[in-house]
Enzyme design. Structure first.
Site, PDB file in Angstrom:
ATOM      1  CB  SER A 144      42.410  32.365  49.871  1.00  0.00           C
ATOM      2  OG  SER A 144      42.288  33.506  50.697  1.00  0.00           O
ATOM      3  NE  ARG A 145      42.021  32.673  42.003  1.00  0.00           N
ATOM      4  CZ  ARG A 145      41.538  33.913  42.142  1.00  0.00           C
ATOM      5  NH1 ARG A 145      40.845  34.228  43.233  1.00  0.00           N
ATOM      6  NH2 ARG A 145      41.746  34.824  41.219  1.00  0.00           N
ATOM      7  CG  LEU A 146      41.902  28.032  50.170  1.00  0.00           C
ATOM      8  CD1 LEU A 146      41.885  28.225  51.684  1.00  0.00           C
ATOM      9  CD2 LEU A 146      42.920  26.959  49.791  1.00  0.00           C
ATOM     10  CG  HIS A 147      38.316  27.592  43.755  1.00  0.00           C
ATOM     11  ND1 HIS A 147      37.951  28.899  44.009  1.00  0.00           N
ATOM     12  CD2 HIS A 147      39.380  27.657  42.899  1.00  0.00           C
ATOM     13  CE1 HIS A 147      38.730  29.715  43.329  1.00  0.00           C
ATOM     14  NE2 HIS A 147      39.617  28.989  42.655  1.00  0.00           N
ATOM     15  NE  ARG A 167      35.482  37.303  39.173  1.00  0.00           N
ATOM     16  CZ  ARG A 167      34.457  36.681  39.753  1.00  0.00           C
ATOM     17  NH1 ARG A 167      34.050  37.050  40.947  1.00  0.00           N
ATOM     18  NH2 ARG A 167      33.851  35.674  39.146  1.00  0.00           N
TER      19      ARG A 167
END
Length: 211
Positions: free
Chosen positions: A189-192, A8
């Site tokens: 995009s998991r670029l937290h 997600r």
């Protein structure tokens, strides 16, 4: 169940060095308030991590009961596993997770007992059944059966006849004084976003970490 296929995206919000408060405590209060307003279940629940020399880290959920400029306060039995661990090593970790907001907070700090007066004051504010339970249970000790615990509770309840018990000497609060606090905001995009406050010579330094 194929866990490796679950995906997600995180799109709720962003977090920048420019947007956060100068004080991590103020920033935490803002996020805690957001969690409450978002009706996050048990928004004040936190994972408390302790460790002893040569032993495995231990994690359990406790409830945050106060937040001040000095730190984070929770209450427990001092003879519990966590109490004994803190007595041996008072460097602890705290972790908050609010999935509805795609946020988590990680805290490193030093735990110390609050005053006896503060412990008694909070104990007396609890529901009577919770007070009795704190007195009846020898937390973390081996229990032969559930019925034995219920018998201990009922016996004390009958003896008190509706009166409040005294706060046990081995029950009270811990204040965790933070030395490092990380705020994590999930991003696409998991670029937290990860913003960290670190206490350096009594001053909070802020930096961004790679996700």
């Amino acid at each position: 169940m194929k866990l490796d296929s679950i995906r997600r995206e995180y799109r709720f919000a962003a977090l920048t060095k420019q947007s956060v408060a100068p004080s991590p405590i103020d920033q935490f209060k803002e996020w805690l308030n957001d969690a409450q307003n978002a009706n996050v279940n048990d928004f004040s629940a936190m994972s408390l991590i302790t460790s002893e020399a040569g032993g495995f880290p231990q994690s359990r959920i406790v409830l945050l009961k106060d937040i001040s400029a000095n730190g984070f306060t929770f209450f427990t039995n001092y003879d519990s596993q966590k109490g004994k661990a803190i007595e041996k090593n008072n460097k602890v970790g705290i972790h908050f997770f609010w999935p509805e907001l795609e946020r988590q907070v990680r805290i490193n700090g030093i735990a110390e007992k609050v005053s006896r007066e503060a412990s008694v004051q909070y104990f007396n504010s609890r529901p009577l059944e919770s007070q009795i339970a704190a007195c009846a249970s020898a937390q973390s000790t081996i229990l032969t059966s559930r019925s034995k615990l219920e018998e201990q509770f009922k016996s004390l309840q009958n003896a008190l006849q509706g009166e409040q018990p005294e706060c046990p000497e081995n029950w009270g609060g811990y204040l965790v004084r933070p030395v490092k606090i990380e705020f994590w905001q999930g991003r696409e995009s998991r670029l937290h976003d990860r913003i960290v406050y670190e206490l350096v010579e009594n001053s909070w330094k802020v930096k961004r970490l790679s996700p």
